[in-house]
Design a protein around this motif. Structure first.
Motif, mmCIF file in Angstrom:
data_model
loop_
_atom_site.group_PDB
_atom_site.id
_atom_site.type_symbol
_atom_site.label_atom_id
_atom_site.label_comp_id
_atom_site.label_asym_id
_atom_site.label_seq_id
_atom_site.Cartn_x
_atom_site.Cartn_y
_atom_site.Cartn_z
ATOM 1 N N ARG A 5 50.894 50.509 36.272
ATOM 2 C CA ARG A 5 51.143 49.119 36.677
ATOM 3 C C ARG A 5 49.807 48.405 36.829
ATOM 4 N NH1 ARG A 5 55.980 50.051 41.164
ATOM 5 N NH2 ARG A 5 57.635 50.217 39.614
ATOM 6 N N THR A 6 49.811 47.122 36.489
ATOM 7 C CA THR A 6 48.594 46.331 36.619
ATOM 8 C C THR A 6 48.947 44.968 37.189
ATOM 9 O OG1 THR A 6 46.580 45.638 35.444
ATOM 10 C CG2 THR A 6 48.653 45.370 34.257
ATOM 11 N N LEU A 7 47.974 44.337 37.829
ATOM 12 C CA LEU A 7 48.196 43.016 38.416
ATOM 13 C C LEU A 7 47.723 41.961 37.425
ATOM 14 C CD1 LEU A 7 46.890 40.488 40.338
ATOM 15 C CD2 LEU A 7 49.161 41.385 40.849
ATOM 16 N N SER A 8 48.599 41.004 37.174
ATOM 17 C CA SER A 8 48.289 39.890 36.281
ATOM 18 C C SER A 8 48.420 38.590 37.049
ATOM 19 C CB SER A 8 49.283 39.907 35.107
ATOM 20 O OG SER A 8 49.235 38.691 34.382
ATOM 21 N N ILE A 9 47.556 37.631 36.742
ATOM 22 C CA ILE A 9 47.711 36.274 37.296
ATOM 23 C C ILE A 9 47.663 35.279 36.139
ATOM 24 C CG2 ILE A 9 46.851 34.520 38.886
ATOM 25 C CD1 ILE A 9 45.353 36.670 40.426
ATOM 26 N N ILE A 10 48.676 34.434 36.062
ATOM 27 C CA ILE A 10 48.624 33.276 35.159
ATOM 28 C C ILE A 10 47.958 32.162 35.957
ATOM 29 C CG2 ILE A 10 49.934 31.661 33.739
ATOM 30 C CD1 ILE A 10 52.056 33.844 33.376
ATOM 31 N N LYS A 11 46.775 31.751 35.482
ATOM 32 C CA LYS A 11 45.884 30.905 36.282
ATOM 33 C C LYS A 11 46.256 29.413 36.216
ATOM 34 C CE LYS A 11 41.848 34.000 35.899
ATOM 35 N NZ LYS A 11 40.408 34.075 35.501
ATOM 36 N N PRO A 12 45.650 28.599 37.106
ATOM 37 C CA PRO A 12 46.020 27.184 37.194
ATOM 38 C C PRO A 12 45.919 26.395 35.886
ATOM 39 C CG PRO A 12 44.792 27.791 39.130
ATOM 40 C CD PRO A 12 44.750 28.986 38.212
ATOM 41 N N ASP A 13 44.944 26.689 35.040
ATOM 42 C CA ASP A 13 44.853 25.913 33.786
ATOM 43 C C ASP A 13 46.095 26.113 32.929
ATOM 44 O OD1 ASP A 13 43.407 28.635 33.263
ATOM 45 O OD2 ASP A 13 43.910 27.906 31.264
ATOM 46 N N ALA A 14 46.701 27.302 33.045
ATOM 47 C CA ALA A 14 47.885 27.621 32.230
ATOM 48 C C ALA A 14 49.176 27.120 32.880
ATOM 49 C CB ALA A 14 47.950 29.124 31.986
ATOM 50 N N THR A 15 49.301 27.254 34.213
ATOM 51 C CA THR A 15 50.522 26.732 34.853
ATOM 52 C C THR A 15 50.567 25.205 34.701
ATOM 53 O OG1 THR A 15 49.526 26.583 37.069
ATOM 54 C CG2 THR A 15 50.659 28.636 36.514
ATOM 55 N N ARG A 16 49.397 24.568 34.791
ATOM 56 C CA ARG A 16 49.323 23.098 34.651
ATOM 57 C C ARG A 16 49.845 22.651 33.287
ATOM 58 N NH1 ARG A 16 44.940 20.968 32.594
ATOM 59 N NH2 ARG A 16 43.610 22.666 33.354
ATOM 60 N N ARG A 17 49.576 23.467 32.259
ATOM 61 C CA ARG A 17 50.001 23.096 30.894
ATOM 62 C C ARG A 17 51.363 23.717 30.541
ATOM 63 N NH1 ARG A 17 45.515 25.217 27.500
ATOM 64 N NH2 ARG A 17 45.056 26.462 29.360
ATOM 65 N N ASN A 18 52.073 24.252 31.539
ATOM 66 C CA ASN A 18 53.442 24.755 31.342
ATOM 67 C C ASN A 18 53.483 25.909 30.335
ATOM 68 O OD1 ASN A 18 56.028 24.495 32.358
ATOM 69 N ND2 ASN A 18 56.713 23.133 30.725
ATOM 70 N N LEU A 19 52.525 26.820 30.437
ATOM 71 C CA LEU A 19 52.399 27.909 29.455
ATOM 72 C C LEU A 19 52.924 29.253 29.963
ATOM 73 C CD1 LEU A 19 48.811 27.035 28.148
ATOM 74 C CD2 LEU A 19 50.970 26.777 26.894
ATOM 75 N N THR A 20 53.572 29.278 31.124
ATOM 76 C CA THR A 20 54.001 30.563 31.697
ATOM 77 C C THR A 20 54.887 31.355 30.725
ATOM 78 O OG1 THR A 20 53.827 29.681 33.927
ATOM 79 C CG2 THR A 20 55.199 31.631 33.660
ATOM 80 N N GLY A 21 55.862 30.700 30.135
ATOM 81 C CA GLY A 21 56.780 31.406 29.230
ATOM 82 C C GLY A 21 56.084 31.930 27.989
ATOM 83 N N LYS A 22 55.204 31.124 27.413
ATOM 84 C CA LYS A 22 54.478 31.550 26.201
ATOM 85 C C LYS A 22 53.578 32.752 26.502
ATOM 86 C CE LYS A 22 54.348 27.469 23.251
ATOM 87 N NZ LYS A 22 54.801 26.285 24.025
ATOM 88 N N ILE A 23 52.955 32.759 27.669
ATOM 89 C CA ILE A 23 52.093 33.885 28.058
ATOM 90 C C ILE A 23 52.944 35.111 28.347
ATOM 91 C CG2 ILE A 23 50.523 34.702 29.874
ATOM 92 C CD1 ILE A 23 49.275 31.840 29.814
#
Ligand code: DAT
Ligand code: MG
Length: 140
Positions: A5-23
């Motif tokens: 298991r590893t810890l991942s963070i989708i960072k603010p530049d990506a959440t701001r551009r609505n990229l969570t699903g693509k990532i």
């Protein structure tokens, strides 16, 4: 190779551009399973604690400001060799050096605003997962 298991963070530049699903699709396409996930807003102090290993680096203050600037999505990814596999899917820290097809090559805006965090070793993965998640919140 064992299941990790590893810890991942989708960072603010990506959440701001609505990229969570693509990532997330990049993780899943690589065989990583998202076994825990939540959207939170860090305070600058919490970001500073998470990134304290970089406290002496010249970019530390900017990094903490950035990480607290918008919501982030914190996640636990699970799979065979998940720590190294996630680092592969992420690409190099500086998007200019990242292989094509990686998250950072495709989405990162700069070396500082580079869309994702991933743990770099088993010990840090364990510490970083428990920074954000209780055991009960991780469902493999
Ligand atoms: P990584 O996120 O690939 O593990 P790291 O642990 O060396 O990279 O650095 C943590 C974060 O700090 C990185 O994702 C973005 C920021 N950072 C690193 N080097 C930087 C630099 N030269 N200028 C600005 N920000 C930097
Ligand atoms: Mg790192």
């Amino acid at each position: 190779m064992a299941t990790e298991r590893t810890l991942s963070i989708i960072k603010p530049d990506a959440t701001r551009r609505n990229l969570t699903g693509k990532i997330n699709a990049k993780f899943e396409d690589a065989g990583l399973r998202i076994v825990a996930q939540k959207r939170i807003q860090l305070t600058k102090a919490q970001a500073g604690e998470f990134y304290k290993v970089h406290a002496e680096r010249p970019f530390y203050d900017e990094l903490c400001e950035f990480m607290a600037s918008e919501p982030v999505v914190v996640q636990v990814l699970e799979g065979e060799g998940a720590i190294a596999k996630n680092r592969e899917v992420m690409g190099a820290t500086n998007p200019a050096d990242a292989d094509s097809g990686t998250i950072r090559a495709e989405f990162a805006e700069s070396v500082g605003e580079n869309s994702v965090h991933g743990s770099d070793a088993p010990e840090t993965a364990k510490d970083e997962i428990s920074f954000f998640f209780a055991d009960l919140e991780i469902v493999g």
